[in-house]
Design an enzyme around this catalytic site. Structure first.
Site, PDB file in Angstrom:
ATOM      1  N   ARG A   1     -10.356   2.666  42.176  1.00  0.00           N
ATOM      2  CA  ARG A   1     -11.705   3.181  42.454  1.00  0.00           C
ATOM      3  C   ARG A   1     -11.731   4.317  43.472  1.00  0.00           C
ATOM      4  O   ARG A   1     -12.597   5.180  43.418  1.00  0.00           O
ATOM      5  CB  ARG A   1     -12.605   2.034  42.925  1.00  0.00           C
ATOM      6  CG  ARG A   1     -13.123   1.219  41.757  1.00  0.00           C
ATOM      7  CD  ARG A   1     -14.104   0.188  42.208  1.00  0.00           C
ATOM      8  NE  ARG A   1     -13.506  -0.657  43.241  1.00  0.00           N
ATOM      9  CZ  ARG A   1     -14.144  -1.630  43.857  1.00  0.00           C
ATOM     10  NH1 ARG A   1     -15.399  -1.882  43.584  1.00  0.00           N
ATOM     11  NH2 ARG A   1     -13.541  -2.357  44.766  1.00  0.00           N
TER      12      ARG A   1
ATOM     13  N   LYS B   1       1.476 -11.717  37.551  1.00  0.00           N
ATOM     14  CA  LYS B   1       1.098 -13.094  37.834  1.00  0.00           C
ATOM     15  C   LYS B   1      -0.017 -13.089  38.883  1.00  0.00           C
ATOM     16  O   LYS B   1      -0.110 -12.096  39.597  1.00  0.00           O
ATOM     17  CB  LYS B   1       2.303 -13.908  38.302  1.00  0.00           C
ATOM     18  CG  LYS B   1       2.762 -13.613  39.737  1.00  0.00           C
ATOM     19  CD  LYS B   1       3.720 -14.652  40.228  1.00  0.00           C
ATOM     20  CE  LYS B   1       3.033 -15.734  40.990  1.00  0.00           C
ATOM     21  NZ  LYS B   1       3.001 -15.543  42.447  1.00  0.00           N
TER      22      LYS B   1
ATOM     23  N   LYS C   1      15.450 -10.029  38.231  1.00  0.00           N
ATOM     24  CA  LYS C   1      16.535 -10.034  39.234  1.00  0.00           C
ATOM     25  C   LYS C   1      17.878 -10.036  38.509  1.00  0.00           C
ATOM     26  O   LYS C   1      18.092 -10.832  37.585  1.00  0.00           O
ATOM     27  CB  LYS C   1      16.409 -11.253  40.161  1.00  0.00           C
ATOM     28  CG  LYS C   1      15.165 -11.187  41.059  1.00  0.00           C
ATOM     29  CD  LYS C   1      15.118 -12.371  42.010  1.00  0.00           C
ATOM     30  CE  LYS C   1      13.767 -12.480  42.700  1.00  0.00           C
ATOM     31  NZ  LYS C   1      13.591 -11.653  43.873  1.00  0.00           N
TER      32      LYS C   1
ATOM     33  N   GLU D   1      11.915 -19.872  51.506  1.00  0.00           N
ATOM     34  CA  GLU D   1      11.464 -18.630  52.139  1.00  0.00           C
ATOM     35  C   GLU D   1      11.280 -18.889  53.627  1.00  0.00           C
ATOM     36  O   GLU D   1      10.683 -19.902  54.008  1.00  0.00           O
ATOM     37  CB  GLU D   1      10.137 -18.184  51.547  1.00  0.00           C
ATOM     38  CG  GLU D   1      10.233 -17.806  50.095  1.00  0.00           C
ATOM     39  CD  GLU D   1       8.930 -17.203  49.624  1.00  0.00           C
ATOM     40  OE1 GLU D   1       8.831 -15.972  49.615  1.00  0.00           O
ATOM     41  OE2 GLU D   1       8.009 -17.974  49.308  1.00  0.00           O
TER      42      GLU D   1
ATOM     43  N   ASP E   1       1.852 -21.066  43.031  1.00  0.00           N
ATOM     44  CA  ASP E   1       2.423 -19.798  43.509  1.00  0.00           C
ATOM     45  C   ASP E   1       3.883 -19.631  43.092  1.00  0.00           C
ATOM     46  O   ASP E   1       4.312 -18.522  42.787  1.00  0.00           O
ATOM     47  CB  ASP E   1       2.310 -19.740  45.046  1.00  0.00           C
ATOM     48  CG  ASP E   1       2.642 -18.364  45.592  1.00  0.00           C
ATOM     49  OD1 ASP E   1       2.109 -17.382  45.050  1.00  0.00           O
ATOM     50  OD2 ASP E   1       3.435 -18.265  46.549  1.00  0.00           O
TER      51      ASP E   1
ATOM     52  N   HIS F   1       8.220 -18.961  38.805  1.00  0.00           N
ATOM     53  CA  HIS F   1       9.614 -18.674  39.160  1.00  0.00           C
ATOM     54  C   HIS F   1      10.556 -19.875  39.012  1.00  0.00           C
ATOM     55  O   HIS F   1      11.627 -19.765  38.429  1.00  0.00           O
ATOM     56  CB  HIS F   1       9.692 -18.153  40.602  1.00  0.00           C
ATOM     57  CG  HIS F   1       8.707 -17.073  40.905  1.00  0.00           C
ATOM     58  ND1 HIS F   1       8.377 -16.094  40.004  1.00  0.00           N
ATOM     59  CD2 HIS F   1       7.970 -16.793  42.019  1.00  0.00           C
ATOM     60  CE1 HIS F   1       7.486 -15.264  40.548  1.00  0.00           C
ATOM     61  NE2 HIS F   1       7.218 -15.680  41.768  1.00  0.00           N
TER      62      HIS F   1
ATOM     63  N   LYS G   1       7.763 -22.562  52.213  1.00  0.00           N
ATOM     64  CA  LYS G   1       7.599 -21.452  53.160  1.00  0.00           C
ATOM     65  C   LYS G   1       8.011 -21.989  54.536  1.00  0.00           C
ATOM     66  O   LYS G   1       7.980 -23.193  54.778  1.00  0.00           O
ATOM     67  CB  LYS G   1       6.136 -21.011  53.232  1.00  0.00           C
ATOM     68  CG  LYS G   1       5.572 -20.526  51.903  1.00  0.00           C
ATOM     69  CD  LYS G   1       5.458 -19.024  51.876  1.00  0.00           C
ATOM     70  CE  LYS G   1       4.779 -18.547  50.609  1.00  0.00           C
ATOM     71  NZ  LYS G   1       5.451 -17.450  49.954  1.00  0.00           N
TER      72      LYS G   1
HETATM   73  C1  BG6 Z   1       5.575 -14.298  44.721  1.00  0.00           C
HETATM   74  C2  BG6 Z   1       4.785 -15.313  45.504  1.00  0.00           C
HETATM   75  O1  BG6 Z   1       5.358 -14.471  43.343  1.00  0.00           O
HETATM   76  O2  BG6 Z   1       6.960 -14.468  44.989  1.00  0.00           O
HETATM   77  C3  BG6 Z   1       5.074 -15.191  47.008  1.00  0.00           C
HETATM   78  O3  BG6 Z   1       3.401 -15.094  45.284  1.00  0.00           O
HETATM   79  C4  BG6 Z   1       6.566 -15.253  47.256  1.00  0.00           C
HETATM   80  O4  BG6 Z   1       4.408 -16.203  47.741  1.00  0.00           O
HETATM   81  C5  BG6 Z   1       7.310 -14.266  46.354  1.00  0.00           C
HETATM   82  O5  BG6 Z   1       6.773 -14.931  48.622  1.00  0.00           O
HETATM   83  C6  BG6 Z   1       8.801 -14.449  46.468  1.00  0.00           C
HETATM   84  O6  BG6 Z   1       9.461 -13.431  45.768  1.00  0.00           O
HETATM   85  P1  BG6 Z   1      10.909 -12.953  46.215  1.00  0.00           P
HETATM   86  O7  BG6 Z   1      11.315 -11.965  45.179  1.00  0.00           O
HETATM   87  O8  BG6 Z   1      10.779 -12.365  47.577  1.00  0.00           O
HETATM   88  O9  BG6 Z   1      11.759 -14.177  46.238  1.00  0.00           O
END
Ligand code: BG6
Length: 479
Positions: free
Chosen positions: A43, A147, A181, A215, A234, A239, A329
Site C-alpha cells: 500500500r 505459512k 534447507k 530455538e 507455529d 516444519h 523457544k
Molecule cells: C517460523 C516460525 O516458521 O520458523 C518461527 O514462525 C521460527 O517462530 C522459525 O522462529 C524458525 O525458522 P528457522 O529457519 O530459523 O529454523
C-alpha cells in the site's frame, strides 16, 4: 520465456531479508537463464528508485552471494514497485496493465508471491482471478502462499477450496521454508542415494527417532501472533511434520513432485490418532518463565512455547517405533537435528569388561552445525576389550565453503521452473492439521496435561527429561 515475480506484501521484512536477497543471489549465479523481473506491491507509495535503494542496503547485508554494485545495478533495473491495496479491485486492474507494460506484451511466466497477512490470502486470490491474472493460456501463472496455511483443519480446507476456484492445484506452491534447507534435501540423498542405510531404516533396527527443533530465541515482539498460534501451530503442523515425513517416507519411484508428495502423504495417513489417555501419556507441554511478561501476551496465557509429541506410524516399516517430535523457544541453543537411534546389540560378548553400549546413532544436523554424524563403538586402545563411543563426522559446510544457500533461493527457483516437489500439497496440509487439531483441543480441555514452566537457556522442562527416562531412553541434547 522471461519471468515476472510479483510480491504482495512487498514492504514487509520477508521481502527485504529473504526474497530479494535470494533472487539476487540466484541472479549472480546465473541460475535462471532468462530475464527475471520483480514487481513489489504494497500500500505504501514508493518510486521505483526509492524501493531499489532501500533494497540495496538489505540485499548487501543478507544476500548469500557476494554483493557488488555492478551486478546490483544490472539486477535492480528489472525491479519495480507498484502501489496497490489488496482489497481494491481497481488496483488489480491497474497492476495487470503495469505488468503488460513491463513485459512488453510478450509471453512471460508469472509467480505471484503472497507474503501478506494470512487474513488477506483469500481476497488476494479472488482479486487475481477477477482481474484475469490467473489465466495461464499463454504463459504459466503460479501462486506461492506463505505459512500459516489456515489455523486448523476447517480453515485450511476453506482456504484450499477458495484458492481452487481460481488456481488449479498444480499452480499452487505452499511454502514451508524448512524444505528449502539444503540439509533437509540432503536427507533424500542420504536415504535414497546410498544403499547402506535403507536396509536398516526400519523397525527391525531402529529403536526410536528424535526430531528436535530447538530455538534459543524467545517470542519477543511476536507475542500477539504467537499467543494465538502456540508452538503446535507455529512449528509442528508444518516444519516438524515435514521433517518427520521425509525421515519416514518410502522411496518414491522418481524424484518427481507428484510421486514424492504421494509418499509423504502416506506417512501422515499412517500416523496413529491419539485418544483418551494418549494425550497425557504421549505429549509434554511447557511454557518458558518470562513468557507472560512478553508484549502482547495475556498475563494468564496457557499457550505452549515448548512441546514434545510421541507419534507412531502404523505401517510395515515403522510399527511401534516412537517418533519424538520436540521443539521449544528459549532453549540452550539453536539446533535442528534428527537422531536415528538404533537398537542395542542383542548380546555383549565382552563380559564385564565393557559397559552396555547405547546403540548406534545417526545424527542429521539440519542447522546450524550442518552435517551428519554416525556414533559407533570402538575399542579403547591398550585396554582389554573395553569400548567407547566414537564418531564419524561429515561437515556439510566444508563442501560449500561455509555459505550454504538460503532456503528461499531453492524454493523461488523451483517455483519459477515449475518443480513443486519441495512445496506442500493441499491434502498434505489438511492431513497435518488433522493430526495437530485433536492435540490442541485436548490441551485446551479440562483434562489437559500439566503445562510445565521452564527456565530459558535450558533444554525445556526437567519433567520432559524424566518422562524420557521413564521410557528408558534419553534425549540427545547436542549444541
Ligand atoms: C517460523 C516460525 O516458521 O520458523 C518461527 O514462525 C521460527 O517462530 C522459525 O522462529 C524458525 O525458522 P528457522 O529457519 O530459523 O529454523
Amino acid at each position: 520465456m522471461a519471468y515476472t515475480v510479483v510480491i504482495f506484501g512487498a514492504s514487509g521484512d520477508l521481502t527485504s531479508r529473504k526474497l530479494i536477497p535470494a533472487l539476487y543471489s540466484q541472479f549472480k549465479k546465473n541460475t535462471l537463464k532468462e530475464k527475471l523481473q520483480i514487481v513489489g506491491v504494497s500500500r505504501s507509495q514508493f518510486e521505483h528508485d526509492q524501493w531499489r535503494n532501500a533494497l540495496r542496503e538489505t540485499t548487501a547485508k543478507f544476500a548469500n552471494e557476494h554483493f557488488d554494485d555492478e551486478s546490483w545495478a544490472e539486477f535492480s533495473q528489472n525491479v519495480y514497485y507498484h502501489a496497490g491495496d489488496i482489497k481494491e479491485t481497481q488496483d488489480f486492474h491497474e497492476l495487470a496493465v503495469f505488468l503488460e507494460k513491463i513485459e512488453e506484451g510478450k509471453p512471460c511466466g508469472r509467480v505471484y508471491y503472497l507474503s501478506t497477512m494470512p487474513q488477506l490470502y483469500e481476497v488476494a486470490i479472488q482479486q487475481l482471478g477477477a482481474a484475469g491474472l490467473a489465466d495461464d493460456s499463454v504463459a504459466f501463472r503460479r501462486v506461492i502462499i506463505e505459512k500459516p496455511f489456515g489455523t486448523d483443519l476447517k480453515s485450511a480446507q476453506a482456504l484450499n477450496e477458495s484458492i481452487h476456484k481460481v488456481f488449479r492445484e498444480d499452480q499452487i506452491y505452499r511454502i514451508d521454508h524448512y524444505l528449502g534447507k539444503e540439509t533437509v534435501q540432503n536427507i533424500f540423498a542420504l536415504r535414497f542415494a546410498n544403499s547402506i542405510f535403507e536396509p536398516i531404516w526400519n523397525r527391525n533396527y531402529v529403536d526410536h527417532i528424535q526430531i528436535t527443533v530447538a530455538e534459543s530465541v524467545v517470542v519477543g515482539r511476536r507475542g500477539g501472533y504467537y499467543d494465538e498460534a502456540g508452538i503446535l501451530r507455529d512449528m509442528f503442523q508444518n516444519h516438524l511434520l515435514q521433517l518427520m515425513m521425509i525421515t519416514a517416507m518410502e522411496p518414491p519411484a522418481r524424484y518427481d513432485a507428484a510421486l514424492v508428495r504421494d509418499e509423504k502423504v502416506k506417512v501422515l495417513h499412517s500416523v496413529r490418532k491419539m485418544s483418551g489417555g494418549d494425550f497425557a501419556a504421549n505429549t509434554v507441554r511447557g511454557q518458558y518463565l518470562g513468557y507472560l511478561d512478553e508484549e502482547g501476551v495475556p498475563p494468564n496465557s496457557v499457550t505452549e512455547t515448548y512441546a514434545v509429541l510421541k507419534l507412531f506410524c502404523d505401517n510395515w516399516r515403522w510399527k511401534d517405533v516412537p517418533f519424538y517430535l520436540r521443539s521449544g523457544k528459549g532453549m540452550s541453543c539453536r539446533t535442528t537435528q534428527i537422531v536415528i537411534q538404533f537398537r542395542q546389540v542383542p548380546h555383549i560378548l565382552f563380559g564385564q569388561k565393557t559397559r552396555m553400549p547405547l546403540g548406534n546413532r545417526l545424527v542429521i544436523q539440519v542447522q546450524p552445525a550442518e552435517g551428519i554424524q554416525l556414533h559407533f563403538e570402538t575399542k579403547v586402545p591398550d585396554s582389554e576389550m573395553k569400548t567407547r563411543t566414537s564418531t564419524l563426522d561429515f561437515d556439510f559446510n566444508a563442501m560449500t565453503h561455509g555459505s550454504i544457500p538460503d532456503a528461499y533461493q531453492r524454493l523461488l527457483v523451483d517455483s519459477i521452473v515449475g518443480d513443486a516437489s519441495l512445496f506442500a500439497r493441499s491434502d498434505e496440509v489438511e492431513l497435518a492439521w488433522s493430526i495437530i487439531d485433536p492435540i490442541i483441543a485436548a490441551w485446551r480441555s479440562p483434562a489437559a496435561p500439566t503445562l510445565y514452566p521452564y527456565e530459558t537457556d535450558y533444554w525445556g522442562p526437567t519433567e520432559a527429561t524424566q518422562w524420557m527416562a521413564d521410557q528408558h531412553r534419553e534425549w540427545f541434547d547436542f549444541c
